[in-house]
Design a protein around this motif. Sequence first.
Motif, PDB file in Angstrom:
ATOM      1  N   UNK A   1      46.197  42.684  33.628  1.00  0.00           N
ATOM      2  CA  UNK A   1      47.201  42.388  34.654  1.00  0.00           C
ATOM      3  C   UNK A   1      46.895  43.143  35.952  1.00  0.00           C
ATOM      4  N   UNK A   2      46.517  44.414  35.839  1.00  0.00           N
ATOM      5  CA  UNK A   2      46.139  45.190  37.031  1.00  0.00           C
ATOM      6  C   UNK A   2      44.919  44.579  37.715  1.00  0.00           C
ATOM      7  N   UNK A   3      43.956  44.150  36.920  1.00  0.00           N
ATOM      8  CA  UNK A   3      42.748  43.541  37.456  1.00  0.00           C
ATOM      9  C   UNK A   3      43.094  42.261  38.216  1.00  0.00           C
ATOM     10  N   UNK A   4      43.968  41.453  37.653  1.00  0.00           N
ATOM     11  CA  UNK A   4      44.388  40.223  38.333  1.00  0.00           C
ATOM     12  C   UNK A   4      45.154  40.517  39.619  1.00  0.00           C
TER      13      UNK A   4
ATOM     14  N   UNK B   1      45.206  40.529  45.537  1.00  0.00           N
ATOM     15  CA  UNK B   1      45.312  41.302  46.780  1.00  0.00           C
ATOM     16  C   UNK B   1      44.064  41.100  47.631  1.00  0.00           C
ATOM     17  N   UNK B   2      42.901  41.231  47.012  1.00  0.00           N
ATOM     18  CA  UNK B   2      41.650  41.024  47.742  1.00  0.00           C
ATOM     19  C   UNK B   2      41.546  39.590  48.247  1.00  0.00           C
ATOM     20  N   UNK B   3      41.974  38.630  47.426  1.00  0.00           N
ATOM     21  CA  UNK B   3      41.907  37.223  47.820  1.00  0.00           C
ATOM     22  C   UNK B   3      42.817  36.949  49.018  1.00  0.00           C
ATOM     23  N   UNK B   4      44.005  37.546  49.032  1.00  0.00           N
ATOM     24  CA  UNK B   4      44.901  37.347  50.176  1.00  0.00           C
ATOM     25  C   UNK B   4      44.279  37.882  51.462  1.00  0.00           C
ATOM     26  N   UNK B   5      43.636  39.058  51.379  1.00  0.00           N
ATOM     27  CA  UNK B   5      42.982  39.624  52.558  1.00  0.00           C
ATOM     28  C   UNK B   5      41.871  38.699  53.058  1.00  0.00           C
ATOM     29  N   UNK B   6      41.051  38.216  52.139  1.00  0.00           N
ATOM     30  CA  UNK B   6      39.956  37.324  52.515  1.00  0.00           C
ATOM     31  C   UNK B   6      40.490  35.998  53.040  1.00  0.00           C
ATOM     32  N   UNK B   7      41.532  35.478  52.419  1.00  0.00           N
ATOM     33  CA  UNK B   7      42.134  34.227  52.861  1.00  0.00           C
ATOM     34  C   UNK B   7      42.626  34.341  54.303  1.00  0.00           C
TER      35      UNK B   7
ATOM     36  N   UNK C   1      43.337  24.446  53.359  1.00  0.00           N
ATOM     37  CA  UNK C   1      44.025  25.572  52.721  1.00  0.00           C
ATOM     38  C   UNK C   1      43.630  25.764  51.258  1.00  0.00           C
ATOM     39  N   UNK C   2      43.585  24.685  50.488  1.00  0.00           N
ATOM     40  CA  UNK C   2      43.288  24.827  49.061  1.00  0.00           C
ATOM     41  C   UNK C   2      41.851  25.289  48.828  1.00  0.00           C
ATOM     42  N   UNK C   3      40.920  24.790  49.611  1.00  0.00           N
ATOM     43  CA  UNK C   3      39.524  25.229  49.463  1.00  0.00           C
ATOM     44  C   UNK C   3      39.366  26.680  49.903  1.00  0.00           C
ATOM     45  N   UNK C   4      40.045  27.041  50.987  1.00  0.00           N
ATOM     46  CA  UNK C   4      39.975  28.424  51.481  1.00  0.00           C
ATOM     47  C   UNK C   4      40.515  29.394  50.427  1.00  0.00           C
ATOM     48  N   UNK C   5      41.642  29.060  49.811  1.00  0.00           N
ATOM     49  CA  UNK C   5      42.220  29.938  48.786  1.00  0.00           C
ATOM     50  C   UNK C   5      41.308  30.034  47.564  1.00  0.00           C
TER      51      UNK C   5
ATOM     52  N   UNK D   1      38.070  29.674  47.473  1.00  0.00           N
ATOM     53  CA  UNK D   1      36.936  30.517  47.865  1.00  0.00           C
ATOM     54  C   UNK D   1      37.331  31.985  47.912  1.00  0.00           C
ATOM     55  N   UNK D   2      38.548  32.234  48.352  1.00  0.00           N
ATOM     56  CA  UNK D   2      39.033  33.615  48.446  1.00  0.00           C
ATOM     57  C   UNK D   2      39.203  34.256  47.077  1.00  0.00           C
ATOM     58  N   UNK D   3      39.456  33.479  46.074  1.00  0.00           N
ATOM     59  CA  UNK D   3      39.502  33.988  44.694  1.00  0.00           C
ATOM     60  C   UNK D   3      38.098  34.097  44.104  1.00  0.00           C
ATOM     61  N   UNK D   4      37.290  33.090  44.372  1.00  0.00           N
ATOM     62  CA  UNK D   4      35.954  33.021  43.784  1.00  0.00           C
ATOM     63  C   UNK D   4      35.036  34.138  44.250  1.00  0.00           C
ATOM     64  N   UNK D   5      35.018  34.403  45.528  1.00  0.00           N
ATOM     65  CA  UNK D   5      34.083  35.401  46.057  1.00  0.00           C
ATOM     66  C   UNK D   5      34.294  36.804  45.474  1.00  0.00           C
ATOM     67  N   UNK D   6      35.508  37.355  45.530  1.00  0.00           N
ATOM     68  CA  UNK D   6      35.647  38.701  44.961  1.00  0.00           C
ATOM     69  C   UNK D   6      35.475  38.744  43.438  1.00  0.00           C
ATOM     70  N   UNK D   7      35.906  37.691  42.734  1.00  0.00           N
ATOM     71  CA  UNK D   7      35.760  37.698  41.274  1.00  0.00           C
ATOM     72  C   UNK D   7      34.293  37.632  40.880  1.00  0.00           C
ATOM     73  N   UNK D   8      33.541  36.731  41.486  1.00  0.00           N
ATOM     74  CA  UNK D   8      32.133  36.619  41.125  1.00  0.00           C
ATOM     75  C   UNK D   8      31.350  37.853  41.567  1.00  0.00           C
ATOM     76  N   UNK D   9      31.667  38.385  42.745  1.00  0.00           N
ATOM     77  CA  UNK D   9      30.984  39.601  43.194  1.00  0.00           C
ATOM     78  C   UNK D   9      31.283  40.762  42.252  1.00  0.00           C
ATOM     79  N   UNK D  10      32.532  40.895  41.837  1.00  0.00           N
ATOM     80  CA  UNK D  10      32.887  41.972  40.914  1.00  0.00           C
ATOM     81  C   UNK D  10      32.151  41.868  39.596  1.00  0.00           C
ATOM     82  N   UNK D  11      31.994  40.664  39.101  1.00  0.00           N
ATOM     83  CA  UNK D  11      31.279  40.460  37.840  1.00  0.00           C
ATOM     84  C   UNK D  11      29.819  40.882  37.964  1.00  0.00           C
ATOM     85  N   UNK D  12      29.181  40.474  39.049  1.00  0.00           N
ATOM     86  CA  UNK D  12      27.774  40.840  39.251  1.00  0.00           C
ATOM     87  C   UNK D  12      27.635  42.346  39.477  1.00  0.00           C
TER      88      UNK D  12
END
Length: 125
Positions: A50-53, A58-64, A76-80, A82-93
């Motif tokens: 839950x903390x991770x999500x 929070x990071x996605x809102x900043x990027x959005x 709007x939907x594509x931007x949001x 992308x804003x979720x995808x970028x930090x999640x995928x970067x964090x995984x790598x």
Amino acid sequence: MELALRERLQELNLIDAVDVLVDQFYEFYRDEPACSAIWSGVEAMPELRELDLRELYTNARDLDEKLKVECPQIPDDRRWTASLLLPRSAGTVLRLAVTLPEAQGRQLVEELKCMARAYLRELVA
């Protein structure tokens, strides 16, 4: 660290932000020994998940917000998404990179930045 990153994001254009933010996260993860233990527990403990999500959103809102200002043409939907995808995928790598020998981890980080920049260029095109 989150506040410092948020401030840096405001100062940089999107492409430069990729390099700076990925490097800052990588150095933090590599230098903070407790991170590995925390990441191991994230998947196992609902509270940590839950903390991770929450951090992801929070990071996605900043990027959005940054994308909305710099690239108002993105729907709007594509931007949001992308804003979720970028930090999640970067964090995984990055989590993988810090478990590898330094040279290999750094190489992975450089490729991550290349992929993220390419994705951003495609997104704003």
